[in-house]
Design a protein around this motif. Sequence first.
Motif, short mmCIF file in Angstrom:
data_model
loop_
_atom_site.label_atom_id
_atom_site.label_comp_id
_atom_site.label_asym_id
_atom_site.label_seq_id
_atom_site.Cartn_x
_atom_site.Cartn_y
_atom_site.Cartn_z
N GLY A 8 -4.20 10.48 -5.67
CA GLY A 8 -4.16 9.05 -5.95
C GLY A 8 -5.17 8.34 -5.06
N LEU A 9 -5.70 7.25 -5.55
CA LEU A 9 -6.68 6.48 -4.78
C LEU A 9 -6.00 5.75 -3.64
N PRO A 10 -6.75 5.29 -2.63
CA PRO A 10 -6.14 4.51 -1.56
C PRO A 10 -5.36 3.32 -2.14
N GLY A 11 -4.15 3.12 -1.64
CA GLY A 11 -3.33 2.01 -2.14
C GLY A 11 -2.44 2.37 -3.31
N ALA A 12 -2.56 3.63 -3.79
CA ALA A 12 -1.76 4.02 -4.97
C ALA A 12 -0.29 4.25 -4.64
N GLY A 13 0.02 4.40 -3.34
CA GLY A 13 1.43 4.57 -2.95
C GLY A 13 1.80 6.00 -2.59
N VAL A 116 -3.12 4.06 -10.81
CA VAL A 116 -2.98 2.61 -10.65
C VAL A 116 -4.30 1.96 -11.04
N ASP A 117 -4.23 0.86 -11.80
CA ASP A 117 -5.42 0.15 -12.23
C ASP A 117 -6.23 -0.32 -11.02
N GLU A 118 -7.56 -0.24 -11.15
CA GLU A 118 -8.43 -0.59 -10.01
C GLU A 118 -8.18 -2.01 -9.49
N SER A 119 -7.97 -2.97 -10.41
CA SER A 119 -7.78 -4.36 -9.96
C SER A 119 -6.50 -4.50 -9.13
N THR A 120 -5.46 -3.72 -9.49
CA THR A 120 -4.21 -3.73 -8.71
C THR A 120 -4.45 -3.16 -7.32
N LEU A 121 -5.24 -2.07 -7.25
CA LEU A 121 -5.53 -1.44 -5.96
C LEU A 121 -6.34 -2.38 -5.07
N VAL A 122 -7.31 -3.08 -5.66
CA VAL A 122 -8.10 -4.04 -4.88
C VAL A 122 -7.19 -5.13 -4.32
N ASN A 139 0.81 -7.67 5.09
CA ASN A 139 0.25 -7.61 3.75
C ASN A 139 0.78 -8.80 2.95
N ARG A 140 -0.14 -9.55 2.35
CA ARG A 140 0.27 -10.77 1.65
C ARG A 140 1.20 -10.49 0.47
N ILE A 141 1.15 -9.23 -0.05
CA ILE A 141 2.00 -8.89 -1.20
C ILE A 141 3.32 -8.27 -0.75
N SER A 142 3.23 -7.30 0.16
CA SER A 142 4.42 -6.49 0.44
C SER A 142 5.01 -6.62 1.84
N LYS A 143 4.29 -7.24 2.78
CA LYS A 143 4.81 -7.27 4.15
C LYS A 143 4.35 -8.53 4.87
N LYS A 144 4.98 -9.64 4.54
CA LYS A 144 4.62 -10.91 5.18
C LYS A 144 5.40 -11.06 6.48
N ASN A 198 2.70 6.72 -13.56
CA ASN A 198 2.27 5.32 -13.46
C ASN A 198 2.65 4.75 -12.09
N GLY A 199 1.63 4.56 -11.24
CA GLY A 199 1.87 4.05 -9.89
C GLY A 199 1.98 2.53 -9.82
N GLU A 200 1.90 1.86 -10.98
CA GLU A 200 2.03 0.39 -11.01
C GLU A 200 3.50 -0.03 -10.91
N GLN A 201 4.41 0.95 -11.10
CA GLN A 201 5.84 0.64 -11.06
C GLN A 201 6.29 0.38 -9.62
N THR A 202 7.55 -0.01 -9.46
CA THR A 202 8.10 -0.17 -8.11
C THR A 202 8.17 1.22 -7.46
N PRO A 203 8.19 1.29 -6.11
CA PRO A 203 8.30 2.60 -5.44
C PRO A 203 9.51 3.40 -5.92
N GLU A 204 10.61 2.69 -6.22
CA GLU A 204 11.82 3.38 -6.68
C GLU A 204 11.59 4.03 -8.05
#
Length: 218
Positions: A8-13, A116-122, A139-144, A198-204
């Motif tokens: 998986g690419l960086p950020g794919a989980g 995971v889609d490239e735009s999501t990874l960016v 992280n502004r999305i997952s860890k504020k 599909n890595g776009e799903q939630t981690p669960e």
Amino acid sequence: MINLILLGLPGAGKGTASEKIVDKYHLTHISTGDMFREAINNETKVGLEAKSYIDKGNLVPDEVTAKLVEERLSQPDIKEGYILDGFPRTTYQAELLVDITKRLNKPLSSVIALEVDESTLVDRLSARYMCKNCGATYNRISKKPKVEGTCDRCGGHDFYQREDDKPEVVKNRLEVNEKMNAPLKDFYKERGLLTVINGEQTPEEVFKDIDAVLSKIK
């Protein structure tokens, strides 16, 4: 025994997925970075060989990295199986791994690729920022931070973004990684080992799909 590679690419989980797999299946997580550090610190024969290249600022040859992997996979803590993280990176390394796993009688059970889609990874990777005072990462999305604009660790209010987390740099990094990843996926697909998730799903949800693959092996 389950012997696994996560692609998986960086950020794919991959990191989050690896933790969940280790918790449930008790596999030994083998990261190439940790493996290099361990072998060098323990001054093993292969560790010292790798160090001689690193000290000169040279890349460690594939054959030396492969010897390190073989040394690590031979250790007694790999009872339930392993997850390889960071190796192989090329089809040549993948061929070397085939030879290693044959010699050790620890063949790969499965290769799972998180897509995971490239735009999501960016978005994911460029959302990272740090406290200027103590270096805590957010992280502004997952860890504020618990309180917006205030560091949880030191109470500081100054934050910054590293150069390599800026969107244009992240995009370039992803392109470089994808060039390496695509031939590997083809290599394992041809051998009937690849499952794409599909890595776009939630981690669960991602783990639920991985679990469905691994439970059949177990």
